[in-house]
Motif scaffolding. Structure first.
Motif, PDB file in Angstrom:
ATOM      1  N   PHE A   1    -130.206  14.965  44.748  1.00  0.00           N
ATOM      2  CA  PHE A   1    -128.885  15.705  45.124  1.00  0.00           C
ATOM      3  C   PHE A   1    -129.115  16.778  45.986  1.00  0.00           C
ATOM      4  CE2 PHE A   1    -126.004  18.924  43.090  1.00  0.00           C
ATOM      5  CZ  PHE A   1    -124.709  18.341  43.106  1.00  0.00           C
ATOM      6  N   SER A   2    -130.143  17.456  46.097  1.00  0.00           N
ATOM      7  CA  SER A   2    -130.494  18.461  47.109  1.00  0.00           C
ATOM      8  C   SER A   2    -130.152  17.706  48.497  1.00  0.00           C
ATOM      9  CB  SER A   2    -131.734  18.888  46.940  1.00  0.00           C
ATOM     10  OG  SER A   2    -132.736  18.116  47.416  1.00  0.00           O
ATOM     11  N   GLY A   3    -130.471  16.376  48.839  1.00  0.00           N
ATOM     12  CA  GLY A   3    -130.405  15.904  50.016  1.00  0.00           C
ATOM     13  C   GLY A   3    -128.767  15.761  50.047  1.00  0.00           C
ATOM     14  N   VAL A   4    -127.981  15.379  49.002  1.00  0.00           N
ATOM     15  CA  VAL A   4    -126.591  15.103  49.347  1.00  0.00           C
ATOM     16  C   VAL A   4    -125.936  16.531  49.581  1.00  0.00           C
ATOM     17  CG1 VAL A   4    -124.251  14.724  47.772  1.00  0.00           C
ATOM     18  CG2 VAL A   4    -126.280  13.241  47.496  1.00  0.00           C
ATOM     19  N   CYS A   5    -126.385  17.484  48.964  1.00  0.00           N
ATOM     20  CA  CYS A   5    -125.939  19.024  49.370  1.00  0.00           C
ATOM     21  C   CYS A   5    -126.320  19.204  50.808  1.00  0.00           C
ATOM     22  CB  CYS A   5    -126.527  20.086  48.599  1.00  0.00           C
ATOM     23  SG  CYS A   5    -126.092  19.807  46.773  1.00  0.00           S
ATOM     24  N   THR A   6    -127.343  18.687  51.660  1.00  0.00           N
ATOM     25  CA  THR A   6    -127.736  19.084  52.725  1.00  0.00           C
ATOM     26  C   THR A   6    -126.797  18.205  53.628  1.00  0.00           C
ATOM     27  OG1 THR A   6    -129.942  19.228  52.019  1.00  0.00           O
ATOM     28  CG2 THR A   6    -129.757  19.030  54.444  1.00  0.00           C
ATOM     29  N   GLY A   7    -126.568  16.997  53.273  1.00  0.00           N
ATOM     30  CA  GLY A   7    -125.497  16.241  53.876  1.00  0.00           C
ATOM     31  C   GLY A   7    -124.252  16.833  54.035  1.00  0.00           C
ATOM     32  N   LEU A   8    -123.683  17.578  53.019  1.00  0.00           N
ATOM     33  CA  LEU A   8    -122.437  18.016  53.016  1.00  0.00           C
ATOM     34  C   LEU A   8    -122.419  19.160  54.004  1.00  0.00           C
ATOM     35  CD1 LEU A   8    -121.369  17.867  49.190  1.00  0.00           C
ATOM     36  CD2 LEU A   8    -120.615  16.306  50.962  1.00  0.00           C
ATOM     37  N   LEU A   9    -123.445  20.074  54.028  1.00  0.00           N
ATOM     38  CA  LEU A   9    -123.575  21.147  54.743  1.00  0.00           C
ATOM     39  C   LEU A   9    -123.794  20.737  56.112  1.00  0.00           C
ATOM     40  CD1 LEU A   9    -123.724  24.106  55.103  1.00  0.00           C
ATOM     41  CD2 LEU A   9    -126.217  23.989  54.655  1.00  0.00           C
ATOM     42  N   ALA A  10    -124.544  19.758  56.453  1.00  0.00           N
ATOM     43  CA  ALA A  10    -124.555  19.044  58.030  1.00  0.00           C
ATOM     44  C   ALA A  10    -123.067  18.504  58.248  1.00  0.00           C
ATOM     45  CB  ALA A  10    -125.468  18.003  57.967  1.00  0.00           C
ATOM     46  N   GLY A  11    -122.477  18.035  57.338  1.00  0.00           N
ATOM     47  CA  GLY A  11    -121.112  17.604  57.744  1.00  0.00           C
ATOM     48  C   GLY A  11    -120.132  18.778  58.160  1.00  0.00           C
ATOM     49  N   VAL A  12    -120.112  19.658  57.441  1.00  0.00           N
ATOM     50  CA  VAL A  12    -119.413  20.982  57.613  1.00  0.00           C
ATOM     51  C   VAL A  12    -119.896  21.558  59.165  1.00  0.00           C
ATOM     52  CG1 VAL A  12    -119.061  23.324  57.147  1.00  0.00           C
ATOM     53  CG2 VAL A  12    -119.094  21.548  55.263  1.00  0.00           C
ATOM     54  N   LEU A  13    -121.030  21.600  59.316  1.00  0.00           N
ATOM     55  CA  LEU A  13    -121.577  22.321  60.568  1.00  0.00           C
ATOM     56  C   LEU A  13    -121.113  21.360  61.750  1.00  0.00           C
ATOM     57  CD1 LEU A  13    -125.229  23.362  59.754  1.00  0.00           C
ATOM     58  CD2 LEU A  13    -122.925  24.785  60.028  1.00  0.00           C
ATOM     59  N   ALA A  14    -121.289  20.066  61.624  1.00  0.00           N
ATOM     60  CA  ALA A  14    -120.840  18.912  62.661  1.00  0.00           C
ATOM     61  C   ALA A  14    -119.257  19.194  62.637  1.00  0.00           C
ATOM     62  CB  ALA A  14    -121.059  17.517  62.106  1.00  0.00           C
ATOM     63  N   GLY A  15    -118.383  19.449  61.577  1.00  0.00           N
ATOM     64  CA  GLY A  15    -116.937  19.833  61.702  1.00  0.00           C
ATOM     65  C   GLY A  15    -116.752  20.956  62.634  1.00  0.00           C
ATOM     66  N   LEU A  16    -117.406  22.076  62.575  1.00  0.00           N
ATOM     67  CA  LEU A  16    -117.221  23.130  63.392  1.00  0.00           C
ATOM     68  C   LEU A  16    -117.687  23.286  64.525  1.00  0.00           C
ATOM     69  CD1 LEU A  16    -118.605  25.853  60.337  1.00  0.00           C
ATOM     70  CD2 LEU A  16    -115.937  25.346  61.190  1.00  0.00           C
ATOM     71  N   SER A  17    -118.868  22.309  64.763  1.00  0.00           N
ATOM     72  CA  SER A  17    -119.269  22.219  66.166  1.00  0.00           C
ATOM     73  C   SER A  17    -118.519  21.632  67.342  1.00  0.00           C
ATOM     74  CB  SER A  17    -120.699  21.818  66.128  1.00  0.00           C
ATOM     75  OG  SER A  17    -120.828  20.412  65.678  1.00  0.00           O
ATOM     76  N   GLY A  18    -117.409  20.572  66.550  1.00  0.00           N
ATOM     77  CA  GLY A  18    -116.892  19.908  67.511  1.00  0.00           C
ATOM     78  C   GLY A  18    -115.431  20.272  67.581  1.00  0.00           C
ATOM     79  N   GLY A  19    -114.586  19.119  68.298  1.00  0.00           N
ATOM     80  CA  GLY A  19    -113.264  19.439  68.280  1.00  0.00           C
ATOM     81  C   GLY A  19    -112.539  19.041  69.353  1.00  0.00           C
ATOM     82  N   PRO A  20    -111.346  18.885  69.731  1.00  0.00           N
ATOM     83  CA  PRO A  20    -110.536  18.408  70.765  1.00  0.00           C
ATOM     84  C   PRO A  20    -110.586  19.322  71.851  1.00  0.00           C
ATOM     85  CG  PRO A  20    -109.238  18.792  69.082  1.00  0.00           C
ATOM     86  CD  PRO A  20    -110.494  19.184  68.407  1.00  0.00           C
ATOM     87  N   LEU A  21    -110.570  18.921  73.333  1.00  0.00           N
ATOM     88  CA  LEU A  21    -110.366  19.681  74.329  1.00  0.00           C
ATOM     89  C   LEU A  21    -109.002  19.432  74.948  1.00  0.00           C
ATOM     90  CD1 LEU A  21    -113.813  20.540  76.095  1.00  0.00           C
ATOM     91  CD2 LEU A  21    -112.348  22.176  74.909  1.00  0.00           C
ATOM     92  N   ARG A  22    -107.833  19.945  74.460  1.00  0.00           N
ATOM     93  CA  ARG A  22    -106.705  19.502  75.181  1.00  0.00           C
ATOM     94  C   ARG A  22    -106.464  17.845  74.681  1.00  0.00           C
ATOM     95  NH1 ARG A  22    -104.902  21.064  81.079  1.00  0.00           N
ATOM     96  NH2 ARG A  22    -102.997  20.292  80.373  1.00  0.00           N
ATOM     97  N   GLY A  23    -105.990  17.022  75.209  1.00  0.00           N
ATOM     98  CA  GLY A  23    -105.812  15.761  74.765  1.00  0.00           C
ATOM     99  C   GLY A  23    -106.277  14.635  75.749  1.00  0.00           C
ATOM    100  N   GLY A  24    -105.839  13.523  75.588  1.00  0.00           N
ATOM    101  CA  GLY A  24    -106.404  12.375  76.444  1.00  0.00           C
ATOM    102  C   GLY A  24    -107.911  12.189  76.010  1.00  0.00           C
TER     103      GLY A  24
END
Length: 538
Positions: free
Chosen positions: A369-392
């Motif tokens: 379960f601690s590994g699952v919590c680590t995966g959720l936190l890593a997913g949140v960090l991955a979402g914050l670190s990326g994103g689109p730059l305009r379109g295309g």
């Protein structure tokens, strides 16, 4: 900023203290928690906007005319947009939207919020507002009741800071709109509220006690999961940082070539270096995603992973020169995938040591379960670190959230479950051997006493009679009065009178009479006398 808040704190009270009938006691002049939170939020936004406006003004003077708009209102609007970007607020632009924002810029509002949260806690005096009446039960229940009260207080302080902070951020988002960029109002409200709540709660908990005390506010099992998740995440982020630094060193020539092509000048070079430093946390999270296996993308149809690299055209940012070229990856790079398993092993041991389980089956589940919590936190960090730059083509930049979360949860969770089970088994085995060790303790004590007695054989004095008089050691001298010398004591200095003087010999005491009972001596009320002839008088 703390000095400014302290002036706001003391100035109104100094004025009120001069009014007749107003009590100047510090405890009575404490502000309500929502009022202190509103003042702290307003000062945080003011100081943050002032800092970013200054930096934007320097860039406006160094940049070509029209790059940041015309006039000082455009400079302030740009600073407001940077403030929103520091909270990961997206912007809508013609042809798409911008979501790839520097995580390093979040350090400024987080630092200001932490200082404001500490000031808010001191201004409202949260510690004296803890409930004084606790349940009259076991010490554990009292500790749990106090912990719940402190957690409730921390949550109230976080909301008191976050609510006005988010409302003021909504006003800033309205002011920062122009014909090109349109901030998302919903993102601004949510991101400002979450950041202010987390940092404000952390600052309030830090005011209550030390960092170790902050962890003790959580229940034992939650504390174990928190520590395990934090340790595993930090290990993987450290691995990502090493990957980024190694990539920059190996591709230093390409990084220098891109820097020379921009020809930004001194001030522009400093601002460009600052921009790359602000994006460094994003790159570290991308390195963590690379280590966990899924990797990351920089454009549609691209992938940078241990299994292979497929690249396209990238912007002319010197930091992006560290990206590898398209083609297969050396097989030795697959060894980095072992780092999540090592992080999970360490996290499992931490979970088992902080909160051991009484059954052998529960410990691996808590480790997983601690590994699952680590995966959720890593997913949140991955979402914050990326994103689109305009379109295309640049509409997909950064790691995939669900792929990173799933990979980290499985890798860290399996290793943490195995290590937690082994560590818990060792702890239970040690506790099982403890009763045997306690049962053998008397035998060891008797053996030690016999050894001491055997060592003293032949060393005792020939006359084993006790010394005359009353001899007290240091412990007795601190707790007992000095006795009064009586006439029937032996004179221990009789030998000094001369050889002809015979020592005084105490006559033998007569045997005590059993037919006389001194009923006046009750020994302080601890002796009960029973009349044997009471039955005859009834």
């Amino acid at each position: 900023m703390t000095a400014l808040l302290d002036q706001l704190k003391t100035a109104p009270r100094s004025v009120l203290g001069k009014l007749p009938g107003v009590n100047g006691d510090d405890d009575d002049s404490r502000r309500p928690l929502p009022v202190s939170g509103m003042l702290a939020a307003a000062c945080t936004l003011g100081v943050g906007l002032a800092v970013l406006t200054t930096l934007t003004l320097v860039g406006w003077m160094a940049a070509p005319r029209g790059a940041l708009g015309q006039g000082l209102p455009a400079v302030f609007r740009t600073a407001a947009q940077l403030w929103l970007a520091a909270h990961q607020t997206g912007f809508a632009i013609p042809g798409g939207h911008v979501g790839l924002l520097p995580l390093g810029l979040m350090v400024l509002p987080a630092f200001l919020l932490y200082r404001a949260g500490r000031w808010m806690a001191r201004d409202a005096d949260l510690r004296v507002r803890l409930p004084e009446r606790l349940p009259k039960n076991s010490p554990r229940e009292k500790a749990n009741a106090r912990r719940r009260a402190q957690l409730l207080l921390v949550v109230q302080a976080g909301v008191s800071l976050a609510a006005p902070y988010a409302l003021l951020a909504g006003l800033i988002a309205l002011v920062a709109q122009n014909d090109v960029t349109q901030p998302f109002i919903g993102d601004a409200l949510l991101s400002h509220f979450l950041l202010a709540f987390l940092v404000g709660a952390l600052a309030t908990a830090r005011t209550i006690g030390s960092w170790a005390t902050m962890l003790r506010l959580l229940p034992e099992r939650v504390r174990a999961l928190t520590v395990g998740t934090a340790v595993a995440t930090l290990i993987m982020l450290a691995g990502g940082l090493i990957m980024v630094l190694a990539a920059v060193v190996f591709n230093l020539g390409e990084v220098r070539a891109l820097s020379s092509q921009l020809s930004t000048g001194f001030v522009g070079g400093v601002l460009l270096f600052l921009l790359q430093g602000l994006y460094l946390p994003n790159a570290v999270i991308w390195g963590m995603s690379y280590i966990s296996g899924p990797g990351f993308a920089f454009g549609t149809g691209t992938l940078i992973a241990p299994t292979g690299v497929q690249m396209g055209m990238v912007p002319s940012l010197p930091l992006l020169g560290a990206l590898p070229d398209s083609g297969p990856v050396p097989s030795v790079m697959m060894a980095v995938v072992a780092l999540p398993f090592a992080a999970g092993a360490v996290a499992g041991v931490m979970v088992a040591r902080i909160a051991p389980s009484h059954s052998y089956e529960a410990a691996p589940l808590w480790g997983f379960f601690s590994g699952v919590c680590t995966g959720l936190l890593a997913g949140v960090l991955a979402g914050l670190s990326g994103g689109p730059l305009r379109g295309g083509r640049l509409s997909v930049v950064g790691p995939s959230v669900w792929e990173v979360a799933l990979s980290v949860a499985l890798e860290v969770g399996v290793a943490a479950g195995i290590s937690a089970g082994l560590a818990n088994w060792l702890l239970l085995s040690r506790k099982a051997r403890a009763p045997l060790d306690r049962a053998a303790a008397p035998v060891r004590k008797v053996g030690a006493a016999l050894s001491r007695a055997a060592g003293r054989v032949g060393l005792a004095e020939s006359d084993a009679r006790p010394l005359p008089g009353h001899w007290m050691d240091a412990t007795e001298a601190d707790t007992q009065p000095i006795p009064v010398i009586r006439d029937d004591w032996q004179d221990e200095h009789a030998s000094a009178a001369g050889p002809d003087t015979a020592p005084h010999v105490r006559p033998p005491a007569p045997p005590p009479r059993k037919d006389i009972v001194d009923e006046s001596d009750d020994r302080g009320g601890h002796v009960i006398y029973v009349d044997p002839y009471a039955w005859d008088r009834d």
